[in-house]
Design a protein around this motif. Structure first.
Motif, PDB file in Angstrom:
ATOM      1  N   SER A   4      22.131 -20.070  -0.210  1.00  0.00           N
ATOM      2  CA  SER A   4      20.811 -20.444  -0.789  1.00  0.00           C
ATOM      3  C   SER A   4      20.502 -19.572  -1.909  1.00  0.00           C
ATOM      4  N   GLU A   9      22.853 -23.316   3.084  1.00  0.00           N
ATOM      5  CA  GLU A   9      22.498 -24.566   3.026  1.00  0.00           C
ATOM      6  C   GLU A   9      23.686 -25.626   3.148  1.00  0.00           C
ATOM      7  N   ASN A  35      19.112 -26.126   8.205  1.00  0.00           N
ATOM      8  CA  ASN A  35      19.524 -24.993   7.628  1.00  0.00           C
ATOM      9  C   ASN A  35      19.350 -23.754   8.311  1.00  0.00           C
ATOM     10  N   ASP A  60      17.686 -19.466  -3.252  1.00  0.00           N
ATOM     11  CA  ASP A  60      16.180 -19.106  -2.933  1.00  0.00           C
ATOM     12  C   ASP A  60      16.268 -17.629  -3.056  1.00  0.00           C
TER      13      ASP A  60
END
Length: 502
Positions: free
Chosen positions: A69, A10, A46, A71
């Motif tokens: 990231s 990111e 991104n 995530d």
């Protein structure tokens, strides 16, 4: 874009610092950054970011940073984010996953599990600032008979040698996989340092023939760019049988990187993938290899040493024994951490063995058979510092190849997307707008600085060991101790555990 995969990185932009100068947009070959005319602000995609850090480094207000990231998929110890994403990519494309640079997996790094001994009293240390310290060496066969002419003068029966002022060389990186400016930087640095750089399997650009005295040319299975003038131009010839990043397979240069200049140098069509075969189609035995060794020597009037490069695999000691008997002068061994411009991800990350273990076994096998002086040994595959260099020589190497460390000196940030040809640092690309970002006048000097620094450290470390020459360090495993290693690992390396006496 793959619907199932979220961005790995990111872009974090500090809006209070960003002045919308659009430098990041102009500098990013991956099209991550763009200007939103409606808001007057910069935005980032991104999904396109490879974390090359170009934008971070050139931002005049330091408004950018790239973060991993957070995530994640549902936690699963067996199926990591990377493994799941790779399945998605292959399900989307039906193709082989390609990667570049060296193996990034968390396998053991044996250099970091070896410590160097030091001298103190009985065998006192040597001060390299005030006492002679010899780092010069020669690569090639050492078996020469003492013969004299009728007047009693010595007759030189020594085979052709490579003279190095420092036991370091720049490893094989082809023109095509890296840029013209990167090659020029390597060639100029090798000339100034009194060492050698390797062309890789991509031939030698006509502009670089003037650096021939510091050039090793490579003959690989595809024979790209190989002809009489190419062989004659070099100081040595290397037959590439294997490569650490991809043992057992051939080379692959994506067509996007085969520009007109690369096409002419390699003698292949422009814009078409260059895929060299896995085997040399004229080599299926040591006897066949011997034939090529002597064919190359014959073609160059026996004036140049011939190197045979192999990948570090479990039986490389037996292979090296055969190579030593084939007439080759030098064996180059490339470990599984070795870099590459493009390789199948599965092979890069799962095939081969650590260079430390391969080197120790090759040196031991050649000594046991009484043929160690028939060849010199050069190793590569993640030599990261002067400490690694010292440990490699103590394990039995004569010298080391460095590749990734050299690219880092040129500005590489290890984003590992060389195969895409969009290197924002001007190294692993053929795009003219990107190539010009690497200034050879600056690049070669940075390489000279790096190797010079390593040479200073090499002398300091040897001095602390009470050793005053690289020749005295070669194969001196008594000066190494293992830490955090099993008995089997210590046995393979041929060293004692830390705390054990002689």
């Amino acid at each position: 874009m793959n619907l199932y995969i979220q961005p790995e990185y990111e872009v974090v932009r500090d809006e209070s610092r960003c002045i919308a100068c659009r430098v990041c947009e102009r500098q990013c070959a991956n099209l991550v950054h763009s200007f939103d005319a409606e808001t007057g602000k910069m935005k980032a995609d991104n999904t396109m970011c490879v974390n090359c850090h170009r934008c971070v480094c050139v931002c005049p207000t330091h408004a950018l940073k790239i973060v991993k990231s957070d995530d994640t998929y549902k936690l699963n110890s067996n199926w990591s984010n990377q493994t799941i994403n790779e399945v998605y990519r292959q399900a989307n494309s039906g193709g082989v996953l390609l990667s570049s640079m060296g193996n990034p997996k968390e396998y053991p790094v044996f250099w970091d599990k070896m410590l160097i001994n030091a001298s103190q009293v009985t065998n006192p240390p040597i001060d390299p600032l005030r006492e002679p310290m010899e780092t010069k060496l020669w690569l090639g066969k050492r078996t020469a008979q003492v013969k004299r002419d009728k007047s009693g003068k010595l007759i030189n029966t020594l085979a052709p040698q490579l003279e190095l002022k420092i036991p370091v060389m720049f490893s094989a990186m082809s023109y095509g996989s890296i840029s013209y400016n990167a090659h020029e930087s390597l060639a100029r640095a090798a000339e100034e340092l009194g060492i050698y750089y390797n062309t890789g399997e991509g031939g030698l650009h006509k502009d670089f023939y003037k650096y021939g005295k510091n050039t090793i040319v490579q003959v690989a299975s595809g024979r790209f760019g190989v002809y009489k003038d190419y062989l004659d131009a070099a100081a040595a010839i290397e037959i590439k049988m294997g490569q650490g990043a991809k043992p057992g397979i051939g080379g692959h240069l994506p067509g996007a990187k085969i520009s007109a200049d690369v096409s002419e140098t390699r003698m292949i069509p422009q814009g078409v993938d260059a895929i060299s075969p896995a085997p040399h189609h004229d080599i299926y035995s040591i006897e066949d290899l011997r034939q090529l060794v002597y064919s190359l020597k014959e073609a160059t009037d026996y004036k140049k040493p011939v190197i045979v490069k192999i990948a570090a695999v479990h039986n490389c000691a037996a292979i090296a024994s055969g190579i030593a008997r084939s007439g080759a002068d030098i064996i180059a061994i490339d470990g599984y951490r070795g870099g590459t411009g493009a390789a199948p991800t599965r092979i890069r990350d799962n095939v081969g063995i650590p260079i430390e273990l391969a080197l120790a076994q090759v040196d031991e096998r050649l000594r046991e058979e009484g043929i160690r002086d028939e060849v010199s040994i050069v190793v590569g595959g993640s030599i990261r510092s002067s400490a690694d260099l010292v440990k490699a020589i103590a394990l039995g190497a004569d010298a080391c190849y460095i590749g990734t460390a050299a690219l880092l000196a040129l500005g590489c940030h290890l984003c590992r997307t060389c195969q895409a040809g969009k290197c924002n640092w001007g190294i692993a690309t053929q795009r003219p707008d990107l190539v010009k970002r690497l200034n050879p006048d600056v690049g070669y000097k940075r390489l000279v600085n790096l190797v010079t620094a390593w040479n200073h450290e090499l002398q300091e470390i040897m001095g602390g060991m009470g050793i005053n020459s690289v020749e005295a360090l070669r194969g001196n495993r008594l000066m190494l101790r293992g830490i955090g290693l099993t008995d089997t690992e210590l046995s393979v390396l041929g060293i004692k555990y830390a705390g054990q006496s002689m």
